[in-house]
Motif scaffolding. Structure first.
Motif, PDB file in Angstrom:
ATOM      1  N   VAL A 114       0.811  -1.091   0.036  1.00 22.86           N
ATOM      2  CA  VAL A 114      -0.026   0.014  -0.113  1.00 22.86           C
ATOM      3  C   VAL A 114       0.855   1.241   0.031  1.00 22.86           C
ATOM      4  O   VAL A 114       0.547   2.198  -0.884  1.00 22.86           O
ATOM      5  N   ILE A 115       1.955   1.332   0.935  1.00 20.81           N
ATOM      6  CA  ILE A 115       2.673   2.557   0.838  1.00 20.81           C
ATOM      7  C   ILE A 115       3.650   2.686  -0.511  1.00 20.81           C
ATOM      8  O   ILE A 115       3.603   3.708  -1.035  1.00 20.81           O
ATOM      9  N   ASN A 116       4.087   1.675  -1.038  1.00 20.97           N
ATOM     10  CA  ASN A 116       4.794   1.514  -2.064  1.00 20.97           C
ATOM     11  C   ASN A 116       3.898   2.266  -3.250  1.00 20.97           C
ATOM     12  O   ASN A 116       4.326   2.950  -4.132  1.00 20.97           O
ATOM     13  N   THR A 117       2.902   1.724  -3.434  1.00 23.10           N
ATOM     14  CA  THR A 117       1.917   2.068  -4.469  1.00 23.10           C
ATOM     15  C   THR A 117       1.179   3.734  -4.200  1.00 23.10           C
ATOM     16  O   THR A 117       1.593   4.333  -5.028  1.00 23.10           O
ATOM     17  N   ASN A 118       0.720   3.924  -3.145  1.00 26.27           N
ATOM     18  CA  ASN A 118      -0.003   5.006  -2.755  1.00 26.27           C
ATOM     19  C   ASN A 118       0.873   6.226  -2.496  1.00 26.27           C
ATOM     20  O   ASN A 118       0.577   7.382  -3.229  1.00 26.27           O
ATOM     21  N   LEU A 119       2.073   6.012  -1.963  1.00 29.78           N
ATOM     22  CA  LEU A 119       2.978   7.265  -1.595  1.00 29.78           C
ATOM     23  C   LEU A 119       4.249   7.319  -2.255  1.00 29.78           C
ATOM     24  O   LEU A 119       4.449   8.164  -3.056  1.00 29.78           O
ATOM     25  N   LYS A 120       4.688   6.070  -2.111  1.00 32.83           N
ATOM     26  CA  LYS A 120       6.237   5.928  -3.027  1.00 32.83           C
ATOM     27  C   LYS A 120       5.780   6.335  -4.629  1.00 32.83           C
ATOM     28  O   LYS A 120       6.658   7.019  -5.320  1.00 32.83           O
ATOM     29  N   GLY A 121       4.771   5.801  -5.045  1.00 28.34           N
ATOM     30  CA  GLY A 121       4.532   5.916  -6.479  1.00 28.34           C
ATOM     31  C   GLY A 121       4.227   7.543  -6.867  1.00 28.34           C
ATOM     32  O   GLY A 121       4.420   7.897  -7.857  1.00 28.34           O
ATOM     33  N   VAL A 122       3.693   8.029  -5.967  1.00 27.20           N
ATOM     34  CA  VAL A 122       3.354   9.526  -6.135  1.00 27.20           C
ATOM     35  C   VAL A 122       4.613  10.320  -6.141  1.00 27.20           C
ATOM     36  O   VAL A 122       5.110  11.179  -6.962  1.00 27.20           O
ATOM     37  N   ILE A 158      -3.259   1.507   7.176  1.00 21.99           N
ATOM     38  CA  ILE A 158      -2.284   1.544   6.364  1.00 21.99           C
ATOM     39  C   ILE A 158      -2.611   2.515   5.232  1.00 21.99           C
ATOM     40  O   ILE A 158      -1.990   3.432   4.760  1.00 21.99           O
ATOM     41  N   TYR A 159      -3.985   2.399   4.627  1.00 24.44           N
ATOM     42  CA  TYR A 159      -4.472   3.407   3.693  1.00 24.44           C
ATOM     43  C   TYR A 159      -4.286   4.874   4.017  1.00 24.44           C
ATOM     44  O   TYR A 159      -3.874   5.713   3.524  1.00 24.44           O
ATOM     45  N   CYS A 160      -4.854   5.073   5.260  1.00 25.11           N
ATOM     46  CA  CYS A 160      -4.864   6.453   5.875  1.00 25.11           C
ATOM     47  C   CYS A 160      -3.421   6.829   5.918  1.00 25.11           C
ATOM     48  O   CYS A 160      -3.165   8.163   5.753  1.00 25.11           O
ATOM     49  N   ALA A 161      -2.419   6.016   6.401  1.00 27.79           N
ATOM     50  CA  ALA A 161      -1.202   6.489   6.529  1.00 27.79           C
ATOM     51  C   ALA A 161      -0.775   6.818   5.002  1.00 27.79           C
ATOM     52  O   ALA A 161       0.009   8.080   5.047  1.00 27.79           O
ATOM     53  N   SER A 162      -0.837   6.263   4.320  1.00 29.37           N
ATOM     54  CA  SER A 162      -0.429   6.465   2.826  1.00 29.37           C
ATOM     55  C   SER A 162      -1.003   7.722   2.147  1.00 29.37           C
ATOM     56  O   SER A 162      -0.145   8.464   1.657  1.00 29.37           O
ATOM     57  N   HIS A 164      -2.611  10.380   4.084  1.00 27.82           N
ATOM     58  CA  HIS A 164      -1.843  11.606   4.806  1.00 27.82           C
ATOM     59  C   HIS A 164      -0.381  11.870   4.216  1.00 27.82           C
ATOM     60  O   HIS A 164      -0.192  13.040   4.159  1.00 27.82           O
ATOM     61  N   GLY A 165       0.356  10.792   4.128  1.00 31.21           N
ATOM     62  CA  GLY A 165       1.594  11.068   3.459  1.00 31.21           C
ATOM     63  C   GLY A 165       1.395  11.804   1.994  1.00 31.21           C
ATOM     64  O   GLY A 165       2.246  12.664   1.687  1.00 31.21           O
ATOM     65  N   VAL A 166       0.703  11.501   1.060  1.00 34.16           N
ATOM     66  CA  VAL A 166       0.551  12.123   0.056  1.00 34.16           C
ATOM     67  C   VAL A 166       0.101  13.548   0.394  1.00 34.16           C
ATOM     68  O   VAL A 166       0.816  14.390  -0.455  1.00 34.16           O
ATOM     69  N   ILE A 167      -0.788  14.145   1.265  1.00 35.41           N
ATOM     70  CA  ILE A 167      -1.024  15.540   1.459  1.00 35.41           C
ATOM     71  C   ILE A 167       0.351  16.015   1.885  1.00 35.41           C
ATOM     72  O   ILE A 167       0.604  17.142   1.537  1.00 35.41           O
ATOM     73  N   GLY A 168       0.946  15.539   2.698  1.00 34.24           N
ATOM     74  CA  GLY A 168       2.245  16.299   3.298  1.00 34.24           C
ATOM     75  C   GLY A 168       3.310  16.338   2.273  1.00 34.24           C
ATOM     76  O   GLY A 168       3.947  17.362   1.970  1.00 34.24           O
ATOM     77  N   LEU A 169       3.586  15.194   1.513  1.00 33.35           N
ATOM     78  CA  LEU A 169       4.549  15.347   0.299  1.00 33.35           C
ATOM     79  C   LEU A 169       4.013  16.292  -0.793  1.00 33.35           C
ATOM     80  O   LEU A 169       4.904  17.133  -1.285  1.00 33.35           O
ATOM     81  N   THR A 170       2.588  16.561  -0.816  1.00 31.88           N
ATOM     82  CA  THR A 170       2.409  17.358  -1.904  1.00 31.88           C
ATOM     83  C   THR A 170       2.567  18.986  -1.481  1.00 31.88           C
ATOM     84  O   THR A 170       3.172  19.703  -2.393  1.00 31.88           O
ATOM     85  N   LYS A 171       2.368  19.210  -0.063  1.00 32.52           N
ATOM     86  CA  LYS A 171       2.534  20.365   0.437  1.00 32.52           C
ATOM     87  C   LYS A 171       3.970  20.694   0.226  1.00 32.52           C
ATOM     88  O   LYS A 171       4.416  21.852  -0.178  1.00 32.52           O
ATOM     89  N   ALA A 172       5.115  19.809   0.548  1.00 32.05           N
ATOM     90  CA  ALA A 172       6.435  19.871   0.749  1.00 32.05           C
ATOM     91  C   ALA A 172       6.944  20.527  -0.704  1.00 32.05           C
ATOM     92  O   ALA A 172       7.833  21.204  -0.984  1.00 32.05           O
ATOM     93  N   VAL A 173       6.720  19.562  -1.880  1.00 32.46           N
ATOM     94  CA  VAL A 173       6.944  19.724  -3.206  1.00 32.46           C
ATOM     95  C   VAL A 173       6.506  20.978  -3.815  1.00 32.46           C
ATOM     96  O   VAL A 173       7.081  21.619  -4.631  1.00 32.46           O
ATOM     97  N   ALA A 174       5.227  21.287  -3.400  1.00 32.09           N
ATOM     98  CA  ALA A 174       4.636  22.404  -3.828  1.00 32.09           C
ATOM     99  C   ALA A 174       5.488  23.665  -3.208  1.00 32.09           C
ATOM    100  O   ALA A 174       5.740  24.713  -4.212  1.00 32.09           O
TER     101      ALA A 174
END
Length: 256
Positions: A114-122, A158-162, A164-174
């Motif tokens: 889940v983490i590799n697909t939903n977060l690492k993949g982004v 696990i889905y929630c963790a992934s 939440h990570g996408v939102i944090g990653l989005t903000k940082a890269v933005a």
């Protein structure tokens, strides 16, 4: 009289464009005049999306891609450039729900998947998309998060963790790309009528479906096109002053 389409001459890349929200977004970009690149593991379903785009007079290609693998994501972006010579928009949508259940009963294998697909993949997608957008002088990226990136959901740790990570990653890269002409946002849908939602929320069962509808104050679940319209808007000039934002598309689910 032919109207000039807003995204004429632009290229949009969508991961997970084989069905659901990804398919709807690919079609929505094509309707606006963009040429579309679909990255997905599922060839047959992706080709169906391409046929739908061709039926409305659009153009699209498919590149088989597992977004958890850096070499495959790099190839997806390289194929986009070799075919169309530019990349303007990206919707990093591919994701899985994994095996749902109590966190203490989850396996390390499910966590990794889940983490590799939903977060690492982004993360990988943006890693290879951004350098190409910089060559154009800018672009726009939307990452698909979820209301599970804003709140907790029982038996979906696990889905929630992934997400939440996408939102944090989005903000940082933005923040990293804010002065470079690349806007990066995320969307946070509630339950949308897709195959994934059918599985995760057991929507084929009438009682389960009624319970799911009941937690959306608007009185129904969402449609893929409603998320697609938001993604296309975030990529458009109408959203030119928006970056690092998480747009909630939830029929009031998180208002309570």
């Amino acid at each position: 009289m032919n109207m000039i389409k807003e995204f004429e001459g632009k290229i949009a890349l969508i991961t997970g464009g084989s069905s659901g929200i990804g398919r709807a977004t690919a079609i929505a970009f094509a309707k606006k005049g963009a040429k579309v690149v679909i990255g997905s593991r599922r060839e047959r379903e992706s080709q169906e999306t391409i046929e739908m785009i061709k039926e409305i007079g659009g153009e699209a290609i498919f590149v088989k891609t597992n977004i958890t693998q850096a070499t495959e994501v790099e190839n997806l972006v390289n194929q986009t450039i070799s075919t169309y010579n530019r990349l303007d928009y990206a919707f990093n949508n591919a994701g899985i729900e994994g095996i749902l259940g109590s966190s203490i009963e989850q396996s390390e294998e499910n966590w990794n998947q889940v983490i590799n697909t939903n977060l690492k993949g982004v993360w990988l997608s943006m890693k290879y998309q951004i350098p190409q957008m910089l060559k154009n002088g800018g672009g726009a990226i939307v990452n698909n998060a979820s209301i599970a990136g804003l709140i907790g959901l029982t038996n979906a740790s696990i889905y929630c963790a992934s997400k939440h990570g996408v939102i944090g990653l989005t903000k940082a890269v933005a923040l990293e790309q804010a002065t470079a002409g690349i806007r990066i946002n995320s969307v946070c849908p509630a339950v949308i009528k897709t195959d994934m939602a059918d599985r995760a929320w057991n929507l084929d069962d009438r009682e389960a479906r009624e319970q799911t509808v009941a937690v959306h104050p608007i009185g129904r679940i969402g449609q893929p096109e409603e998320v697609a319209n938001a993604v296309v808007w975030l990529c458009s000039d109408a959203a030119s002053f928006i970056t690092g934002h998480s747009l909630t598309i939830d029929g009031g689910y998180t208002v309570k």
